[in-house]
Design an enzyme around this catalytic site. Sequence first.
Site, PDB file in Angstrom:
ATOM      1  CD  GLN A  43       3.797   5.173   2.604  1.00  0.00           C
ATOM      2  OE1 GLN A  43       3.391   5.941   1.745  1.00  0.00           O
ATOM      3  NE2 GLN A  43       4.510   5.599   3.643  1.00  0.00           N
ATOM      4  CG  ASP A  98      14.258  10.478   2.665  1.00  0.00           C
ATOM      5  OD1 ASP A  98      14.958  11.337   3.226  1.00  0.00           O
ATOM      6  OD2 ASP A  98      13.429  10.763   1.769  1.00  0.00           O
ATOM      7  CD  GLU A 118       7.119   9.343   7.258  1.00  0.00           C
ATOM      8  OE1 GLU A 118       7.755  10.126   6.542  1.00  0.00           O
ATOM      9  OE2 GLU A 118       6.161   8.654   6.840  1.00  0.00           O
ATOM     10  CG  ASP A 168      11.211  15.418   2.486  1.00  0.00           C
ATOM     11  OD1 ASP A 168      10.897  15.301   1.291  1.00  0.00           O
ATOM     12  OD2 ASP A 168      12.147  14.769   3.002  1.00  0.00           O
ATOM     13  CB  SER A 169       4.846  15.739   1.137  1.00  0.00           C
ATOM     14  OG  SER A 169       4.899  16.436  -0.081  1.00  0.00           O
ATOM     15  CG  ASP A 171       5.183  12.569  -6.298  1.00  0.00           C
ATOM     16  OD1 ASP A 171       5.875  13.542  -5.958  1.00  0.00           O
ATOM     17  OD2 ASP A 171       5.571  11.688  -7.074  1.00  0.00           O
ATOM     18  N   PRO A 175      -1.640   9.059   1.410  1.00  0.00           N
ATOM     19  CG  PRO A 175       0.082   8.224   2.761  1.00  0.00           C
ATOM     20  CD  PRO A 175      -0.700   7.935   1.506  1.00  0.00           C
TER      21      PRO A 175
HETATM   22  N1  SAM Z   1      11.929  13.284  -1.364  1.00  0.00           N
HETATM   23  C1  SAM Z   1      10.758  12.574  -1.616  1.00  0.00           C
HETATM   24  C2  SAM Z   1       9.980  13.023  -2.831  1.00  0.00           C
HETATM   25  O1  SAM Z   1      10.040  14.165  -3.257  1.00  0.00           O
HETATM   26  O2  SAM Z   1       9.315  12.158  -3.408  1.00  0.00           O
HETATM   27  C3  SAM Z   1       9.854  12.413  -0.465  1.00  0.00           C
HETATM   28  C4  SAM Z   1      10.551  12.065   0.797  1.00  0.00           C
HETATM   29  S1  SAM Z   1       9.763  11.318   2.105  1.00  0.00           S
HETATM   30  C5  SAM Z   1      10.096   9.642   1.814  1.00  0.00           C
HETATM   31  C6  SAM Z   1       8.025  11.484   1.965  1.00  0.00           C
HETATM   32  C7  SAM Z   1       7.354  10.944   3.233  1.00  0.00           C
HETATM   33  O3  SAM Z   1       6.107  11.600   3.453  1.00  0.00           O
HETATM   34  C8  SAM Z   1       7.042   9.449   3.215  1.00  0.00           C
HETATM   35  O4  SAM Z   1       7.893   8.787   4.104  1.00  0.00           O
HETATM   36  C9  SAM Z   1       5.576   9.359   3.633  1.00  0.00           C
HETATM   37  O5  SAM Z   1       5.295   8.283   4.506  1.00  0.00           O
HETATM   38  C10 SAM Z   1       5.382  10.719   4.302  1.00  0.00           C
HETATM   39  N2  SAM Z   1       3.976  11.165   4.357  1.00  0.00           N
HETATM   40  C11 SAM Z   1       3.029  11.033   3.406  1.00  0.00           C
HETATM   41  N3  SAM Z   1       1.878  11.553   3.838  1.00  0.00           N
HETATM   42  C12 SAM Z   1       2.099  12.030   5.091  1.00  0.00           C
HETATM   43  C13 SAM Z   1       1.287  12.680   6.069  1.00  0.00           C
HETATM   44  N4  SAM Z   1      -0.008  12.936   5.818  1.00  0.00           N
HETATM   45  N5  SAM Z   1       1.858  13.040   7.240  1.00  0.00           N
HETATM   46  C14 SAM Z   1       3.178  12.796   7.496  1.00  0.00           C
HETATM   47  N6  SAM Z   1       3.976  12.163   6.614  1.00  0.00           N
HETATM   48  C15 SAM Z   1       3.451  11.790   5.423  1.00  0.00           C
END
Ligand code: SAM
Length: 287
Positions: A43, A98, A118, A168-169, A171, A175
């Site tokens: 991303q 984060d 992550e 904590d994904s 949207d 991925p």
């Molecule tokens: N608090 C935030 C929200 O509600 O929008 C989300 C926090 S966190 C930054 C979300 C994380 O999920 C991202 O860093 C992203 O890289 C990770 N992520 C996305 N898809 C994933 C997957 N398949 N496996 C592990 N992590 C993933």
Amino acid sequence: MIKTENYLQKIGNDLWFTEVDRNNLKIDYRIKEVVHSETSPFQQVMILDSYDFGRMLVLDDAIQTTALDGYIYNEMISHIPLNVHPNPKNVLIIGGGDCGAAREAAKYPDIDKIDMVEIDETVVKACKQHLQEVSGNLSDPRVNFIFEDGTAFVKEKRDYLYDVIIVDSSDPVGPAVKLFELEFYRDLYNNLHEDGLMVCQSESPIFYSEMMINIYRRLNKLFPVVRVYMATVPTYPGGFWTFTMGSKKYWRPNPDKFDKDTLYINKDIIKSCFAIPEFMKELLDMD
Ligand code: SAM
């Protein structure tokens, strides 16, 4: 695909970032500076410094968390499940780049181990360096960073299970799409002890009610107890935000035992956050 640069534009002397929430809603933020920008294999990762929300993490043009209110979301997604479970020892966080959720979980001295899976190491590095309002100076030896797709991780065989899993994904785009599917929830179920529980962010009940309903229904197919709780997070369009907990056994919060140093959550929030407005009860077909 529209590139990130198209969402950052100069108007006169001012720099503005536009978040396109969906076809009919765009939100503009006045930006002081682009602190960090890089494209990872997964991303586009940016840290922007905004006037009203402070620094913010932006992934593929979607704001994830901000210095202004990141604590609300991170405290709610972490402390509620860790309060409902009477004695969590092994915790798994999926996503959470984060580091805010891991930072909150690390406030529990009785937790032995926090695995954080992550997909994108770039997000963790950027937030540790440039977004310390959210990541803190997280350097707890119990936090074990695993840079892997969360859906693959929960399919692997391990000789231990978890007490609490926090999803904590981002949207459900890119991925993160698979992190909202029944198959993934089933794998989470299989990674939990017989009294374990999981929680995930389940989107806006106003703007993305269909997603919230799908998550609730999918978890109900697997877990004997499914409960929704809420918080208000100004950063997320609509403000209202939901979290959904799927549990094999425990569901009662234990507000009286809460003693952590926090900015949002307290005993009263723990008691009241499961109160659900009427329109949501109807949407979720609750009694
Ligand atoms: N608090 C935030 C929200 O509600 O929008 C989300 C926090 S966190 C930054 C979300 C994380 O999920 C991202 O860093 C992203 O890289 C990770 N992520 C996305 N898809 C994933 C997957 N398949 N496996 C592990 N992590 C993933």
